[in-house]
Every structure is written in structure tokens, then in C-alpha cells.
Design a protein around this motif. Structure first.
Motif, PDB file in Angstrom:
ATOM      1  N   LEU A 182      52.311  57.980  66.326  1.00 16.10           N
ATOM      2  CA  LEU A 182      53.293  56.916  66.531  1.00 16.10           C
ATOM      3  C   LEU A 182      53.798  56.857  67.965  1.00 16.10           C
ATOM      4  O   LEU A 182      54.422  55.870  68.365  1.00 16.10           O
ATOM      5  CB  LEU A 182      54.479  57.121  65.583  1.00 16.10           C
ATOM      6  N   LEU A 183      53.564  57.927  68.736  1.00 18.48           N
ATOM      7  CA  LEU A 183      54.078  57.999  70.098  1.00 18.48           C
ATOM      8  C   LEU A 183      53.026  57.644  71.146  1.00 18.48           C
ATOM      9  O   LEU A 183      53.248  57.883  72.338  1.00 18.48           O
ATOM     10  CB  LEU A 183      54.628  59.408  70.375  1.00 18.48           C
ATOM     11  N   ASP A 184      51.914  57.073  70.700  1.00 16.41           N
ATOM     12  CA  ASP A 184      50.894  56.642  71.656  1.00 16.41           C
ATOM     13  C   ASP A 184      51.482  55.616  72.619  1.00 16.41           C
ATOM     14  O   ASP A 184      52.227  54.710  72.220  1.00 16.41           O
ATOM     15  CB  ASP A 184      49.700  56.021  70.918  1.00 16.41           C
ATOM     16  N   GLY A 185      51.142  55.749  73.883  1.00 19.62           N
ATOM     17  CA  GLY A 185      51.633  54.813  74.893  1.00 19.62           C
ATOM     18  C   GLY A 185      52.916  55.257  75.560  1.00 19.62           C
ATOM     19  O   GLY A 185      53.357  54.640  76.532  1.00 19.62           O
ATOM     20  N   ILE A 186      53.559  56.316  75.032  1.00 21.53           N
ATOM     21  CA  ILE A 186      54.774  56.852  75.641  1.00 21.53           C
ATOM     22  C   ILE A 186      54.375  57.839  76.734  1.00 21.53           C
ATOM     23  O   ILE A 186      53.543  58.728  76.517  1.00 21.53           O
ATOM     24  CB  ILE A 186      55.660  57.555  74.601  1.00 21.53           C
ATOM     25  N   ASN A 187      54.961  57.699  77.898  1.00 26.90           N
ATOM     26  CA  ASN A 187      54.652  58.592  79.007  1.00 26.90           C
ATOM     27  C   ASN A 187      55.348  59.936  78.798  1.00 26.90           C
ATOM     28  O   ASN A 187      56.581  60.011  78.836  1.00 26.90           O
ATOM     29  CB  ASN A 187      55.107  57.968  80.326  1.00 26.90           C
ATOM     30  N   PRO A 188      54.578  61.025  78.590  1.00 25.02           N
ATOM     31  CA  PRO A 188      55.223  62.321  78.345  1.00 25.02           C
ATOM     32  C   PRO A 188      56.029  62.818  79.535  1.00 25.02           C
ATOM     33  O   PRO A 188      57.013  63.547  79.362  1.00 25.02           O
ATOM     34  CB  PRO A 188      54.049  63.255  78.029  1.00 25.02           C
ATOM     35  N   GLU A 189      55.641  62.444  80.750  1.00 27.88           N
ATOM     36  CA  GLU A 189      56.395  62.877  81.929  1.00 27.88           C
ATOM     37  C   GLU A 189      57.807  62.285  81.931  1.00 27.88           C
ATOM     38  O   GLU A 189      58.762  62.942  82.373  1.00 27.88           O
ATOM     39  CB  GLU A 189      55.650  62.484  83.203  1.00 27.88           C
ATOM     40  N   ASP A 190      57.950  61.071  81.424  1.00 25.58           N
ATOM     41  CA  ASP A 190      59.284  60.473  81.307  1.00 25.58           C
ATOM     42  C   ASP A 190      60.144  61.257  80.323  1.00 25.58           C
ATOM     43  O   ASP A 190      61.338  61.490  80.562  1.00 25.58           O
ATOM     44  CB  ASP A 190      59.177  59.020  80.852  1.00 25.58           C
ATOM     45  N   LEU A 191      59.543  61.664  79.205  1.00 25.85           N
ATOM     46  CA  LEU A 191      60.280  62.437  78.207  1.00 25.85           C
ATOM     47  C   LEU A 191      60.720  63.779  78.778  1.00 25.85           C
ATOM     48  O   LEU A 191      61.838  64.247  78.527  1.00 25.85           O
ATOM     49  CB  LEU A 191      59.409  62.652  76.967  1.00 25.85           C
ATOM     50  N   ASP A 192      59.835  64.407  79.554  1.00 23.34           N
ATOM     51  CA  ASP A 192      60.167  65.681  80.184  1.00 23.34           C
ATOM     52  C   ASP A 192      61.320  65.518  81.164  1.00 23.34           C
ATOM     53  O   ASP A 192      62.241  66.346  81.206  1.00 23.34           O
ATOM     54  CB  ASP A 192      58.927  66.224  80.899  1.00 23.34           C
ATOM     55  N   GLU A 193      61.307  64.447  81.930  1.00 20.16           N
ATOM     56  CA  GLU A 193      62.365  64.183  82.897  1.00 20.16           C
ATOM     57  C   GLU A 193      63.689  63.918  82.191  1.00 20.16           C
ATOM     58  O   GLU A 193      64.745  64.422  82.606  1.00 20.16           O
ATOM     59  CB  GLU A 193      61.986  62.989  83.769  1.00 20.16           C
ATOM     60  N   ILE A 194      63.667  63.144  81.114  1.00 18.15           N
ATOM     61  CA  ILE A 194      64.890  62.839  80.370  1.00 18.15           C
ATOM     62  C   ILE A 194      65.485  64.110  79.770  1.00 18.15           C
ATOM     63  O   ILE A 194      66.705  64.325  79.815  1.00 18.15           O
ATOM     64  CB  ILE A 194      64.597  61.802  79.263  1.00 18.15           C
ATOM     65  N   SER A 195      64.630  64.972  79.219  1.00 17.84           N
ATOM     66  CA  SER A 195      65.104  66.223  78.638  1.00 17.84           C
ATOM     67  C   SER A 195      65.791  67.081  79.691  1.00 17.84           C
ATOM     68  O   SER A 195      66.888  67.631  79.461  1.00 17.84           O
ATOM     69  CB  SER A 195      63.932  66.991  78.020  1.00 17.84           C
ATOM     70  N   TYR A 196      65.168  67.173  80.866  1.00 17.57           N
ATOM     71  CA  TYR A 196      65.755  67.973  81.938  1.00 17.57           C
ATOM     72  C   TYR A 196      67.091  67.393  82.399  1.00 17.57           C
ATOM     73  O   TYR A 196      68.079  68.125  82.568  1.00 17.57           O
ATOM     74  CB  TYR A 196      64.788  68.060  83.113  1.00 17.57           C
ATOM     75  N   ARG A 197      67.145  66.071  82.596  1.00 18.11           N
ATOM     76  CA  ARG A 197      68.381  65.449  83.075  1.00 18.11           C
ATOM     77  C   ARG A 197      69.514  65.624  82.075  1.00 18.11           C
ATOM     78  O   ARG A 197      70.661  65.884  82.456  1.00 18.11           O
ATOM     79  CB  ARG A 197      68.146  63.958  83.343  1.00 18.11           C
ATOM     80  N   ALA A 198      69.208  65.467  80.790  1.00 20.89           N
ATOM     81  CA  ALA A 198      70.250  65.628  79.766  1.00 20.89           C
ATOM     82  C   ALA A 198      70.801  67.047  79.773  1.00 20.89           C
ATOM     83  O   ALA A 198      72.019  67.264  79.721  1.00 20.89           O
ATOM     84  CB  ALA A 198      69.686  65.279  78.391  1.00 20.89           C
TER      85      ALA A 198
END
Length: 418
Positions: free
Chosen positions: A310-326
Motif C-alpha cells: 500500500l506504500l508504493d510510490g512513497i519516498n522512504p527518504e522523506d519518511l526517514d527525514e520526518i521521523s528524525y525531525r519529529a
């Protein structure tokens, strides 16, 4: 005011659920859209974000009306603290969403708020008078800022888990890939166990189930030092698989053809609520395992693999960045609330800054863990999977600090589990 607060919280719960469904449609529905998939995602994510704001407004209404009706800020017991934490998780999600606009984050962040509200509802909801240690303005500052830091950690957890689900190769059979797959499945199973526990409690409550035991225990008189025998009543909401140690049945409703508890809690578990807590753990594991098995049967594959698609097309690097920022935002807030302000309050309430109380120790462990997380991320270059695993494990430590320490380990903070 208290009636209004209860209705407002229930309304917030339903709105969060609808907002969650909207975020799901914004991601999953783009596959079915005959038009521009990006426009479909943008339209549904905007609608879902507006619903989230409306739900947050209702949640804030609950908070304010309960504060006015109860006469003190609602963060003094487990019910009030968990509903506050849920509200602040939504606040943290809103802040991160405004920065990055990640529609997929709502699929994982909002369910955390919903689950925590549902978990809070397991506890007594009556307004309780403050004990002297809690009757301080430092309580408001300490608990609120600590909860806000933990809320950002929750968003970091959601983003980290999404990264692992997106970046893990579920088709690979290498040792490292299989290890990651099993770890993700274990995390999902843990979440399902919590959800199943909440569902089980509400199910048996709605069915009117109850059982009572009279437990005899020996307590030591603090003044004379003599041992005294006392009897206490233990009430069960979940059917008793395990009865309290050294107890007798007062009332018992048969369930599934079972007319008596199958086991007795071991002798070293002689606290008045120890047997009931063990019984709750057993029921949670049973219901969680059954729910997980049912979902596996429906999906016909590991749940992590099913979500991965279901997560196809989602950029994993964006998720990693969001996790770090939070997590980076939550760390200084948590430092202030859970350590510095907590020490000031401890000195005010108990005339000492630090006392190695279990809650204090686990707050320090949590702070040290996230300190190590940021150090490894910034100095050692731990990004991607390593960083995401730390974000997931860190929030598990946070939840144990909030729930496990309050309800299982006796200490000065045990009042929070009332």
C-alpha cells in the motif's frame, strides 16, 4: 461541564476515525482514480486535514470543559493524562503535516491518538481530588511539556515504522531481510495485542460481565511493626482465567462453559491487583493472537508485506527525514518537561530533586535513549533503517514508562494508575 467534556471527547474520537479513513483514501484511492492521482491525493488529504483540525478543536473543548468542571488541569490520573497525550499527538501531527504535507503520515499517526483515547476509557473517568503532591502549578508545567515531547516521539515512531514497512524488501530471503521482516511483524503484533485488549475490555463491559474475589493478605503495620491480616475485594471485568493468590470467590459468571478460574496467581504475586493484572495480560495475549491470526488469514500473507504494497510510490527518504525531525523537536521539550521541570516539582513536593523512584529512573532511561539516537544519527551517520528502528524502540520505551511503570511497578507515581 463534565457532561459536555465527555461528549466532546467522543465526538473527537469519531472525527479522528473519519479523518484517518480520508487519509487512507488519499493514498490507496489514487490507484482507482481515473484522473490525476496526485490531484486525488491532494484533494483527499486536504479534506482529511480539515477533519483533523475539527477533531482537535473538539478534543480541546473536552480538555477545557473538564478543566473548568473538575477545578484543576486534567492530567492527574491515567484517564486524564492519556486523553491529554492523545490530544498532543494530534497537535504534533498537525505541526509536522504543515511542514512536510505528508498525507501518508495521517494513516499511522491518527490511529495512535484513537488507540490512546480508547485505552484511556478503560480507566475510571470520575474527576478525582488532587493529593497534596499534585496540587502545584509545577504539575501543569511538568506533565504538559513531558507529554508534548512524548507526542512528537509518537509521530517519530509512526514515521519510523512507515519507513521500515516501505523500505524493507519482503521478497528477499537473506538473513538480514528476514530479521527485519520478523521484527516488523513483532511490532505489528504488539500493536494488535493492545487493540485487542481494549476491544476485549469494552466487549465484556458491554456484556455486563463481572466477577469478585475476596483476597486475604498480610500487611505490616508501619507504626507498630506487627503483621495484620486484612481482606480486600478484587473486581474483574475480564473473565478470570487467573484468580488472585489466596482468595475466595464472591461472585462468578461462567464463560465459555468454564465455571471457575483455571489457575491461581503465584504466591509471590500477592498484591491486591496482581492476579487481575496477570489475568489481563493473558487475555490480551489470547485476544491479540486470535486477532492477528484472523488478519493473517484475510491478508493471506504477513501483515508487514500486505501494508508494504500500500506504500508504493512513497519516498522512504522523506519518511526517514520526518521521523528524525519529529524526534529532534520532541527531545528538548521532553528534556525540559520530564527531567528539569520534574526535578523542580519533585523538590517542591518531596523536598528532593531526585530519588530513584521507578518513574524517575525510566524517564532518565528514555532521555538517555533518545540522546543516543540523536548522537548516532548526527555523529555516526545512522540513517534509514538503523535510525527508524531506534525511533520505534524509543517509543516502546516511552509507552512502558507511561503505562508499565504506573500500573505495574510500585512507586511515588503509582497514584497515576488509579
Amino acid at each position: 461541564m463534565l457532561d459536555i467534556s465527555g461528549d466532546a471527547l467522543l465526538l473527537a474520537l469519531f472525527i479522528y476515525c473519519f479523518a484517518f479513513l480520508g487519509f487512507v483514501l488519499s493514498i490507496a484511492g489514487r490507484r482507482w482514480s481515473n484522473r490525476d492521482p496526485q490531484a486525488h491525493t491532494l484533494r483527499w488529504s486536504r479534506l482529511s486535514f480539515i477533519l483533523t483540525i475539527v477533531g482537535l478543536a473538539s478534543h480541546l473543548t473536552y480538555f477545557i470543559t473538564r478543566w473548568i468542571g473538575g477545578g484543576h488541569i486534567p492530567n492527574s490520573n491515567m484517564y486524564e493524562f492519556m486523553t491529554l497525550l492523545s490530544m498532543l499527538i494530534t497537535v504534533a501531527f498537525v505541526i509536522i503535516y504543515l511542514i512536510y504535507k505528508p498525507a501518508v503520515l495521517g494513516i499511522f499517526s491518527l490511529p495512535i491518538s484513537v488507540i490512546i483515547i480508547a485505552y484511556a476509557s478503560v480507566f475510571p473517568q470520575e474527576v478525582q481530588p488532587l493529593i497534596p503532591a499534585l496540587n502545584s502549578y509545577w504539575l501543569k508545567i511538568h506533565v504538559t511539556t513531558a507529554a508534548l515531547g512524548e507526542a512528537f516521539f509518537a509521530v517519530g515512531f509512526a514515521s519510523g515504522l512507515m519507513y521500515l514497512l516501505r523500505a524493507t524488501d519482503f521478497e528477499s530471503r537473506t538473513k538480514q531481510a528476514r530479521k527485519a521482516q520478523r521484527g516488523i511483524e513483532l511490532i505489528l503484533l504488539t500493536v494488535i495485542v493492545v487493540i485487542a485488549f481494549i476491544g476485549g475490555v469494552f466487549g465484556f463491559k458491554a456484556g455486563g460481565y463481572h466477577a469478585e474475589f475476596s483476597q486475604q493478605s498480610t500487611v505490616k503495620n508501619k507504626e507498630t511493626g506487627a503483621e495484620e491480616v486484612s481482606k480486600q475485594t478484587v473486581r474483574y471485568i475480564l473473565p478470570p482465567i487467573v484468580k488472585p493468590y489466596n482468595s475466595e470467590i464472591v461472585s462468578f459468571q461462567p464463560y465459555l462453559g468454564i465455571k471457575a478460574p483455571l489457575l491461581e496467581a503465584p504466591s509471590w504475586m500477592n498484591g491486591v491487583n496482581a492476579g487481575r493484572k496477570l489475568n489481563t495480560v493473558i487475555w490480551s495475549l489470547i485476544l491479540g493472537a486470535l486477532t492477528y491470526a484472523l488478519l493473517r488469514l484475510i491478508a493471506r500473507k504477513p501483515l508487514g508485506k500486505a501494508i508494504h504494497r500500500l506504500l508504493d510510490g512513497i519516498n522512504p527518504e522523506d519518511l526517514d527525514e520526518i521521523s528524525y525531525r519529529a524526534n529532534a523537536i520532541g527531545y528538548p521539550i521532553f528534556t525540559l518537561g520530564a527531567l528539569i521541570f520534574a526535578m523542580i516539582w519533585a523538590h517542591y513536593a518531596w523536598s528532593r530533586f531526585w530519588g530513584w523512584d521507578p518513574k524517575e529512573v525510566w524517564a532518565l532511561i528514555t532521555w538517555l535513549f533518545y540522546t543516543a539516537y540523536l548522537h548516532l544519527r548526527l555523529s555516526k551517520g545512522w540513517q534509514g533503517s538503523k535510525s527508524s528502528w531506534l525511533a520505534v524502540i524509543g517509543f516502546i520505551i516511552v509507552m512502558f514508562t507511561l503505562v508499565g511503570v504506573n500500573l505495574v511497578i510500585a512507586g511515588l507515581h503509582s497514584y497515576a494508575g488509579v
